[in-house]
Design an enzyme around this catalytic site. Structure first.
Site, PDB file in Angstrom:
ATOM      1  N   THR A  16       0.816  -1.223   0.000  1.00 14.04           N
ATOM      2  CA  THR A  16       0.000   0.000   0.000  1.00 14.04           C
ATOM      3  C   THR A  16       0.844   1.265   0.000  1.00 14.04           C
ATOM      4  O   THR A  16       0.480   2.261  -0.617  1.00 14.04           O
ATOM      5  CB  THR A  16      -0.937  -0.002   1.232  1.00 14.04           C
ATOM      6  OG1 THR A  16      -1.765  -1.160   1.169  1.00 14.04           O
ATOM      7  CG2 THR A  16      -1.828   1.229   1.255  1.00 14.04           C
ATOM      8  N   SER A  62      -0.258  -9.940  -0.469  1.00 17.57           N
ATOM      9  CA  SER A  62      -1.078 -11.157  -0.463  1.00 17.57           C
ATOM     10  C   SER A  62      -0.497 -12.207  -1.415  1.00 17.57           C
ATOM     11  O   SER A  62      -0.815 -13.395  -1.297  1.00 17.57           O
ATOM     12  CB  SER A  62      -2.515 -10.839  -0.876  1.00 17.57           C
ATOM     13  OG  SER A  62      -3.097  -9.928   0.035  1.00 17.57           O
ATOM     14  N   THR A 168       2.563  -9.676  15.140  1.00 10.99           N
ATOM     15  CA  THR A 168       1.354 -10.187  14.486  1.00 10.99           C
ATOM     16  C   THR A 168       0.532  -8.982  14.038  1.00 10.99           C
ATOM     17  O   THR A 168       0.444  -7.992  14.764  1.00 10.99           O
ATOM     18  CB  THR A 168       0.500 -11.013  15.480  1.00 10.99           C
ATOM     19  OG1 THR A 168       1.262 -12.137  15.911  1.00 10.99           O
ATOM     20  CG2 THR A 168      -0.773 -11.521  14.835  1.00 10.99           C
ATOM     21  N   THR A 279      -0.080 -21.782  20.346  1.00 11.31           N
ATOM     22  CA  THR A 279      -1.387 -21.382  20.844  1.00 11.31           C
ATOM     23  C   THR A 279      -2.157 -20.515  19.853  1.00 11.31           C
ATOM     24  O   THR A 279      -1.558 -19.739  19.109  1.00 11.31           O
ATOM     25  CB  THR A 279      -1.273 -20.641  22.190  1.00 11.31           C
ATOM     26  OG1 THR A 279      -2.573 -20.206  22.602  1.00 11.31           O
ATOM     27  CG2 THR A 279      -0.358 -19.428  22.107  1.00 11.31           C
ATOM     28  N   GLN A 280      -3.479 -20.657  19.851  1.00 10.33           N
ATOM     29  CA  GLN A 280      -4.334 -19.803  19.033  1.00 10.33           C
ATOM     30  C   GLN A 280      -4.417 -18.391  19.607  1.00 10.33           C
ATOM     31  O   GLN A 280      -4.787 -17.454  18.899  1.00 10.33           O
ATOM     32  CB  GLN A 280      -5.761 -20.380  18.984  1.00 10.33           C
ATOM     33  CG  GLN A 280      -5.874 -21.683  18.241  1.00 10.33           C
ATOM     34  CD  GLN A 280      -7.306 -22.210  18.194  1.00 10.33           C
ATOM     35  OE1 GLN A 280      -8.244 -21.503  18.542  1.00 10.33           O
ATOM     36  NE2 GLN A 280      -7.468 -23.445  17.763  1.00 10.33           N
TER      37      GLN A 280
END
Length: 343
Positions: A16, A62, A168, A279-280
């Site tokens: 972007t 992406s 993240t 872990t999620q």
């Protein structure tokens, strides 16, 4: 090039930050890299020398792929001795994946590599691109006694510098798009640039810089959910040439205790497939054996991802599989911190 000013290489991969709206369709598309510099005349005021290099065909993040990770690593390898620091412009969607894997690919790194981007295009009136880019270059150029202060792969976004393999993307709308929930910020940009030196990675600078370009993509990421079926699990485990699985479990590394589930994992491990438990949860750590629901995983030889992010877990796995590490050593090595990616 000046001996007194830091020499920074600005690498544009796409994203972007370097996009402009098509006049006819209104769709964002990449535009020529030189226009990026035209839009930020303030770059000339920075106390460093800036060279630029762009992907021949800039990509949307992406479309990011291991072949592009290797391309970025090769650009850094070929220019490592010429520059004091590197700033990589990258789309935010997969920035944590790319910057995390680069931290593993670049062994004994002794210079800053700072990834940044933006939520709005550079030409937008309210863009966050200018501050992100200018501060990233400033951070990459900081030296002490003729040596870079930052010696690791980082990610800078919205006034915060993070260790890349701890990040993240948490928000697609806010300017504060990233978080490092298991490790403190490395720096904060306010009236002054505040570097948290105690948290910076301290590599052994006597060792030779080495670039690893072998990445193995034969992995799968499985996110557990209540009701996941035996058929689904068996299908995933039967993928041809599968070498490793990242299992996103609940909470502190917990999963169903149903026998069929544990038996499928046990059978896969017996075939030489590595299974990593992460872990999620956005923050926190896997603690196998802490609860009964994770004790079975520990007993059958599942590897603990501790407090690693899923993005870093994927990068570390592809990197380690590319190193042809023996099965016996794999678990020990994965559970050790290689680049400050886990506590």
């Amino acid at each position: 090039m000046s001996k007194f000013k830091s020499n920074i290489l600005l690498i544009y991969t796409g994203g972007t930050i370097g996009m402009v709206k098509d006049a006819d369709t209104g769709v964002l598309k990449s535009f020529d890299f030189e226009n990026l510099l035209v839009n930020i005349p303030e770059l000339k005021l920075l106390d460093c020398n800036i060279d630029t290099l762009s992907f021949k065909k800039p990509i949307d993040s992406s479309d990011m792929h291991p072949k592009y990770w290797i391309q970025i690593a090769e650009i850094i390898e070929n220019n490592y001795d010429k520059f004091d620091g590197f700033v990589v412009l990258h789309g935010s969607d997969t920035m944590s994946y790319t910057s995390s894997v680069l931290s593993f690919m670049l062994e004994n790194l002794a210079k800053p590599i700072i990834f940044t981007g933006s939520q709005l295009p550079i030409g937008d009136l309210r863009t966050d691109a200018k501050e992100n880019l200018i501060t990233s270059i400033q951070l990459a150029s900081i030296q002490s006694h003729g040596k870079p202060v930052i010696k690791e792969v980082c990610l800078y976004f919205e006034y915060k510098l993070y260790r890349a393999n701890r990040t993240t993307k948490i928000n697609a709308e806010h300017f504060q798009a990233f978080a490092s929930l298991n490790y403190p910020d490395l720096a904060e940009s306010g009236v002054h640039l505040k570097i948290n030196k105690d948290y910076l990675y301290k590599p052994n600078t006597k060792k030779t810089f080495k670039v690893h370009k072998e990445l193995d993509k034969n992995i799968v990421l499985i996110k557990l959910f209540p009701g996941i079926s035996k058929t689904v699990m068996e299908s995933l485990m039967a993928i041809p040439n599968l070498k490793a699985i990242i299992l996103e479990t609940y909470g502190a590394g917990n999963c169903t205790t149903e026998k069929w589930f544990i038996n499928i994992l046990k059978e896969s491990i017996s075939k030489g497939i590595h299974i990593i438990n992460v872990t999620q949860c956005s923050g926190g750590s896997v603690m196998m054996g802490h609860y009964e629901t994770s004790d079975n995983l520990k007993k059958i030889g599942v590897i603990s991802g501790k407090d690693i992010t899923t993005e870093a877990a994927i990068g570390k796995l592809m990197y380690m599989l590319g190193q042809n590490i023996t099965s016996k050593a794999f678990k020990t090595m994965y559970e050790a911190s290689l680049r400050g990616e886990m506590s």
